[in-house]
Design a protein around this motif. Structure first.
Motif, PDB file in Angstrom:
ATOM      1  N   ALA A  55       0.833  -1.206   0.000  1.00  0.00           N
ATOM      2  CA  ALA A  55       0.000   0.000   0.000  1.00  0.00           C
ATOM      3  C   ALA A  55       0.867   1.255   0.000  1.00  0.00           C
ATOM      4  O   ALA A  55       0.612   2.206  -0.754  1.00  0.00           O
ATOM      5  N   ASN A  59       1.061   3.874  -3.122  1.00  0.00           N
ATOM      6  CA  ASN A  59       0.741   5.267  -2.822  1.00  0.00           C
ATOM      7  C   ASN A  59       1.893   6.183  -3.203  1.00  0.00           C
ATOM      8  O   ASN A  59       1.695   7.232  -3.839  1.00  0.00           O
ATOM      9  N   HIS A  60       3.109   5.791  -2.841  1.00  0.00           N
ATOM     10  CA  HIS A  60       4.301   6.595  -3.146  1.00  0.00           C
ATOM     11  C   HIS A  60       4.489   6.759  -4.652  1.00  0.00           C
ATOM     12  O   HIS A  60       4.726   7.869  -5.147  1.00  0.00           O
ATOM     13  N   ALA A 203      -5.464   2.360  -0.804  1.00  0.00           N
ATOM     14  CA  ALA A 203      -4.028   2.655  -0.829  1.00  0.00           C
ATOM     15  C   ALA A 203      -3.764   3.946  -1.612  1.00  0.00           C
ATOM     16  O   ALA A 203      -2.862   4.716  -1.280  1.00  0.00           O
ATOM     17  N   LEU A 204      -4.553   4.182  -2.646  1.00  0.00           N
ATOM     18  CA  LEU A 204      -4.371   5.369  -3.481  1.00  0.00           C
ATOM     19  C   LEU A 204      -4.810   6.656  -2.781  1.00  0.00           C
ATOM     20  O   LEU A 204      -4.190   7.704  -2.964  1.00  0.00           O
ATOM     21  N   THR A 206      -5.311   7.156   0.646  1.00  0.00           N
ATOM     22  CA  THR A 206      -4.901   7.337   2.034  1.00  0.00           C
ATOM     23  C   THR A 206      -3.714   8.282   2.139  1.00  0.00           C
ATOM     24  O   THR A 206      -2.791   8.239   1.324  1.00  0.00           O
ATOM     25  N   ASN A 207      -3.754   9.116   3.172  1.00  0.00           N
ATOM     26  CA  ASN A 207      -2.634  10.002   3.467  1.00  0.00           C
ATOM     27  C   ASN A 207      -1.771   9.307   4.525  1.00  0.00           C
ATOM     28  O   ASN A 207      -2.100   9.305   5.706  1.00  0.00           O
ATOM     29  N   TYR A 208      -0.679   8.690   4.094  1.00  0.00           N
ATOM     30  CA  TYR A 208       0.180   7.950   5.018  1.00  0.00           C
ATOM     31  C   TYR A 208       1.120   8.915   5.737  1.00  0.00           C
ATOM     32  O   TYR A 208       2.331   8.894   5.539  1.00  0.00           O
TER      33      TYR A 208
END
Length: 223
Positions: A55, A59-60, A203-204, A206-208
């Protein structure tokens, strides 16, 4: 604080390289049984979750490739729509489990769900094919999950015949280990974080950030 996951991304990419190598070996041996190819998007409608390390990686790479612009907005919009559909379906499965449905039945029902991946464009091609999850990379060849064999319904692998089979449980264990090591390295306060699995859509979007990763206390309401 800018978090650097490059060490763990490198471990993940090494595992991906192994997975691709396995797929290619099976393709060399049984290429006539595999129907994967440009224009086929059967696996792009499968419902599955990805591990924490996957994820974060997806995302990165997504933010790196689409920092702004119309295409980014379209993918985010599609991801939000898909995520709402998945949430509703999972809520229904949860209610079914509370009514006494067998776990195996629920897992099989989930496996039959068809949800269009937000990364699938109007031409039925993946917009981020090079960084697709491991599940996508193995779709099309025989796999084993929890002792049960699976293969693409469009393939020509014949039931009952012996074929090279990939154990997804072994791969998930390796992904879990990378996720755990990552969480230890950042000293996350959330013990459950390494075991968090989410759909590609989540995963796309979400603000991790540090709060999500358990590096600081969550913001209080009204603060």
């Amino acid at each position: 604080m800018k978090l650097d996951f490059s060490e763990f991304f490198a471990q993940y990419e090494a595992l991906v390289a192994e997975v691709d190598s396995v797929f290619n070996r099976v393709a060399d041996m049984h290429g006539d049984c595999i129907n994967c190819g440009s224009g086929c998007s059967d696996c792009c409608h499968a419902l599955f979750d990805v591990s924490l390390i996957e994820a974060l990686y997806i995302n990165h790479k997504f933010l790196e490739r689409y920092p702004f612009g119309e295409e980014r907005s379209n993918i985010i919009e599609a991801a939000n729509t898909v995520d709402r559909k998945i949430y509703k379906r999972k809520r229904q499965l949860y209610r079914d489990s509370m009514k006494g449905s067998e776990p195996r039945e629920l897992l099989e029902a989930m496996a039959k769900e068809r949800v269009r991946c937000p990364l699938l464009n109007s031409e039925d091609k993946c917009t981020m094919y090079d960084i697709r999850p491991i599940t996508c990379r193995l779709y099309g060849i025989p796999t084993n999950i929890g002792g049960k064999a699976h293969t693409c319904g469009l393939s020509k692998f014949e039931p009952g015949k012996p074929y090279p089979t990939v154990s997804l449980d072994v791969i998930q264990d390796r992904l879990a280990k990378i996720s755990l090591e990552l969480c230890k390295s950042i000293k996350s306060n959330y013990k459950e974080l390494p075991g968090v699995f989410v759909p590609v859509s989540m995963a796309l979007i979400t603000n991790y950030d540090e709060e999500y990763l358990g590096l600081k206390e969550p913001k209080k309401k009204g603060a």
